[in-house]
Design a protein around this motif. Structure first.
Motif, PDB file in Angstrom:
ATOM      1  N   LYS A  12       0.830  -1.216   0.000  1.00  0.00           N
ATOM      2  CA  LYS A  12       0.000   0.000   0.000  1.00  0.00           C
ATOM      3  C   LYS A  12       0.861   1.261   0.000  1.00  0.00           C
ATOM      4  O   LYS A  12       0.562   2.225  -0.711  1.00  0.00           O
ATOM      5  N   GLY A  13       1.912   1.259   0.790  1.00  0.00           N
ATOM      6  CA  GLY A  13       2.807   2.417   0.839  1.00  0.00           C
ATOM      7  C   GLY A  13       3.482   2.668  -0.500  1.00  0.00           C
ATOM      8  O   GLY A  13       3.545   3.806  -0.981  1.00  0.00           O
ATOM      9  N   PHE A  14       3.978   1.605  -1.099  1.00  0.00           N
ATOM     10  CA  PHE A  14       4.649   1.719  -2.391  1.00  0.00           C
ATOM     11  C   PHE A  14       3.655   2.149  -3.465  1.00  0.00           C
ATOM     12  O   PHE A  14       3.968   2.992  -4.313  1.00  0.00           O
ATOM     13  N   PHE A  15       2.445   1.608  -3.402  1.00  0.00           N
ATOM     14  CA  PHE A  15       1.413   1.966  -4.378  1.00  0.00           C
ATOM     15  C   PHE A  15       1.037   3.441  -4.228  1.00  0.00           C
ATOM     16  O   PHE A  15       0.871   4.146  -5.232  1.00  0.00           O
ATOM     17  N   ALA A  16       0.904   3.902  -2.993  1.00  0.00           N
ATOM     18  CA  ALA A  16       0.556   5.312  -2.759  1.00  0.00           C
ATOM     19  C   ALA A  16       1.631   6.236  -3.330  1.00  0.00           C
ATOM     20  O   ALA A  16       1.315   7.253  -3.958  1.00  0.00           O
ATOM     21  N   ALA A  17       2.899   5.868  -3.130  1.00  0.00           N
ATOM     22  CA  ALA A  17       3.998   6.675  -3.668  1.00  0.00           C
ATOM     23  C   ALA A  17       3.969   6.666  -5.193  1.00  0.00           C
ATOM     24  O   ALA A  17       4.157   7.714  -5.833  1.00  0.00           O
ATOM     25  N   ALA A  18       3.714   5.513  -5.771  1.00  0.00           N
ATOM     26  CA  ALA A  18       3.656   5.390  -7.231  1.00  0.00           C
ATOM     27  C   ALA A  18       2.494   6.204  -7.794  1.00  0.00           C
ATOM     28  O   ALA A  18       2.626   6.870  -8.821  1.00  0.00           O
ATOM     29  N   THR A  24       2.034   4.221 -11.433  1.00  0.00           N
ATOM     30  CA  THR A  24       1.624   2.960 -10.795  1.00  0.00           C
ATOM     31  C   THR A  24       1.934   1.750 -11.674  1.00  0.00           C
ATOM     32  O   THR A  24       2.422   0.734 -11.184  1.00  0.00           O
ATOM     33  N   LYS A  25       1.666   1.861 -12.951  1.00  0.00           N
ATOM     34  CA  LYS A  25       1.898   0.736 -13.859  1.00  0.00           C
ATOM     35  C   LYS A  25       3.401   0.456 -14.011  1.00  0.00           C
ATOM     36  O   LYS A  25       3.831  -0.694 -13.948  1.00  0.00           O
ATOM     37  N   GLU A  26       4.181   1.513 -14.221  1.00  0.00           N
ATOM     38  CA  GLU A  26       5.619   1.364 -14.414  1.00  0.00           C
ATOM     39  C   GLU A  26       6.279   0.758 -13.178  1.00  0.00           C
ATOM     40  O   GLU A  26       7.103  -0.155 -13.290  1.00  0.00           O
ATOM     41  N   PHE A  27       5.915   1.266 -12.000  1.00  0.00           N
ATOM     42  CA  PHE A  27       6.503   0.738 -10.770  1.00  0.00           C
ATOM     43  C   PHE A  27       6.111  -0.725 -10.565  1.00  0.00           C
ATOM     44  O   PHE A  27       6.912  -1.518 -10.085  1.00  0.00           O
ATOM     45  N   GLY A  28       4.887  -1.063 -10.928  1.00  0.00           N
ATOM     46  CA  GLY A  28       4.441  -2.447 -10.812  1.00  0.00           C
ATOM     47  C   GLY A  28       5.258  -3.372 -11.701  1.00  0.00           C
ATOM     48  O   GLY A  28       5.665  -4.456 -11.285  1.00  0.00           O
ATOM     49  N   GLU A  29       5.495  -2.924 -12.937  1.00  0.00           N
ATOM     50  CA  GLU A  29       6.307  -3.721 -13.864  1.00  0.00           C
ATOM     51  C   GLU A  29       7.726  -3.891 -13.328  1.00  0.00           C
ATOM     52  O   GLU A  29       8.303  -4.978 -13.403  1.00  0.00           O
ATOM     53  N   GLN A  30       8.290  -2.811 -12.793  1.00  0.00           N
ATOM     54  CA  GLN A  30       9.659  -2.867 -12.281  1.00  0.00           C
ATOM     55  C   GLN A  30       9.756  -3.733 -11.023  1.00  0.00           C
ATOM     56  O   GLN A  30      10.709  -4.485 -10.846  1.00  0.00           O
ATOM     57  N   LEU A  31       8.753  -3.656 -10.179  1.00  0.00           N
ATOM     58  CA  LEU A  31       8.716  -4.519  -8.987  1.00  0.00           C
ATOM     59  C   LEU A  31       8.609  -5.982  -9.418  1.00  0.00           C
ATOM     60  O   LEU A  31       9.243  -6.860  -8.827  1.00  0.00           O
ATOM     61  N   GLY A  32       7.851  -6.242 -10.470  1.00  0.00           N
ATOM     62  CA  GLY A  32       7.733  -7.591 -11.019  1.00  0.00           C
ATOM     63  C   GLY A  32       9.064  -8.105 -11.537  1.00  0.00           C
ATOM     64  O   GLY A  32       9.409  -9.281 -11.350  1.00  0.00           O
ATOM     65  N   LYS A  33       9.840  -7.231 -12.185  1.00  0.00           N
ATOM     66  CA  LYS A  33      11.175  -7.614 -12.672  1.00  0.00           C
ATOM     67  C   LYS A  33      12.085  -7.999 -11.508  1.00  0.00           C
ATOM     68  O   LYS A  33      12.819  -8.977 -11.587  1.00  0.00           O
ATOM     69  N   LEU A  69      19.014  -4.324 -13.537  1.00  0.00           N
ATOM     70  CA  LEU A  69      17.584  -4.080 -13.763  1.00  0.00           C
ATOM     71  C   LEU A  69      17.249  -2.724 -14.364  1.00  0.00           C
ATOM     72  O   LEU A  69      16.274  -2.589 -15.082  1.00  0.00           O
ATOM     73  N   GLN A  70      17.989  -1.702 -14.033  1.00  0.00           N
ATOM     74  CA  GLN A  70      17.711  -0.340 -14.486  1.00  0.00           C
ATOM     75  C   GLN A  70      16.275   0.070 -14.175  1.00  0.00           C
ATOM     76  O   GLN A  70      15.407   0.078 -15.046  1.00  0.00           O
ATOM     77  N   VAL A  71      16.020   0.373 -12.914  1.00  0.00           N
ATOM     78  CA  VAL A  71      14.689   0.780 -12.472  1.00  0.00           C
ATOM     79  C   VAL A  71      14.709   2.224 -11.990  1.00  0.00           C
ATOM     80  O   VAL A  71      15.770   2.812 -11.802  1.00  0.00           O
ATOM     81  N   GLU A  72      13.526   2.768 -11.787  1.00  0.00           N
ATOM     82  CA  GLU A  72      13.381   4.153 -11.311  1.00  0.00           C
ATOM     83  C   GLU A  72      14.037   4.313  -9.927  1.00  0.00           C
ATOM     84  O   GLU A  72      14.062   3.363  -9.151  1.00  0.00           O
ATOM     85  N   PRO A  73      14.499   5.516  -9.604  1.00  0.00           N
ATOM     86  CA  PRO A  73      15.137   5.747  -8.298  1.00  0.00           C
ATOM     87  C   PRO A  73      14.238   5.394  -7.107  1.00  0.00           C
ATOM     88  O   PRO A  73      14.709   4.859  -6.101  1.00  0.00           O
ATOM     89  N   GLU A  74      12.926   5.643  -7.237  1.00  0.00           N
ATOM     90  CA  GLU A  74      11.996   5.325  -6.147  1.00  0.00           C
ATOM     91  C   GLU A  74      11.895   3.816  -5.934  1.00  0.00           C
ATOM     92  O   GLU A  74      11.766   3.346  -4.815  1.00  0.00           O
TER      93      GLU A  74
END
Length: 182
Positions: A12-18, A24-33, A69-74
């Motif tokens: 929930k915290g990570f989703f709220a930040a995203a 939200t979609k990009e962070f979800g994909e990166q978390l999945g990676k 992985l090359q993901v967003e800083p957050e």
């Protein structure tokens, strides 16, 4: 159960930040990676959650993972937080719960379709369209084989179960016959 409650707080915290950043979609994909990479290397995941290894060594491992992985800083900060707080073992649950939050946000319902034989992509799409009209949501189905099914199809989407298998129909007939005989 306690792990699931903790995972939900992180998701929930990570989703709220995203959501705040509109990613939200990009962070979800990166978390999945990240989840997939850690699942493919169970020894690394085990080392990251082990109290035996010092935190600075764990962070070095995390840095190497992040280079790959090359993901967003957050997302990088979130991964570091999970390792620092010794919650990285919950990555599967956090990802699953994050995906549920994202699906809810996007109006997507996920489910499974059970059959005795493999379904074609066309058949899965057709089922998804029918369920979309019924549920008034976009539906994503994962086909699964179930050898106990004689014929027909069984669909589970959240709490909804649509069972039109031959086995279930035969059981209903059996109950009807029993009721009339008694």
């Amino acid at each position: 159960m306690k792990g699931l409650v903790i995972a939900l707080k992180y998701a929930k915290g990570f989703f709220a930040a995203a959501k705040e950043l509109g990613k939200t979609k990009e962070f979800g994909e990166q978390l999945g990676k990240i989840k997939e990479l850690l699942e493919s290397m169970p020894e690394v995941l085990q080392a990251l959650q082990s109290p035996i290894y010092p935190p600075d060594l764990k962070m070095e491992v995390v840095e190497e993972l992040l280079k790959a992985l090359q993901v967003e800083p957050e997302v990088e900060r979130f991964l570091r937080l999970l390792v620092e707080k010794r919650r990285i073992q919950l990555i599967r649950e956090i990802f699953a719960l994050y995906q549920e939050l994202l699906d809810e946000e996007l109006g997507i319902a996920r489910g499974e379709v059970y059959t005795a034989y493999p379904l074609t992509e066309e058949e899965v799409k057709e089922l998804q369209e029918v369920l979309k009209d019924f549920l008034k949501k976009e539906v994503v189905l994962e086909p699964k084989l179930d050898e106990s099914i004689i014929g027909g199809v069984k669909v589970k989407v959240g709490d909804l179960v649509l069972d039109s298998t031959i086995k279930t129909q035969l059981e209903k007939f059996k109950e009807i016959i029993k009721g009339e005989v008694l």
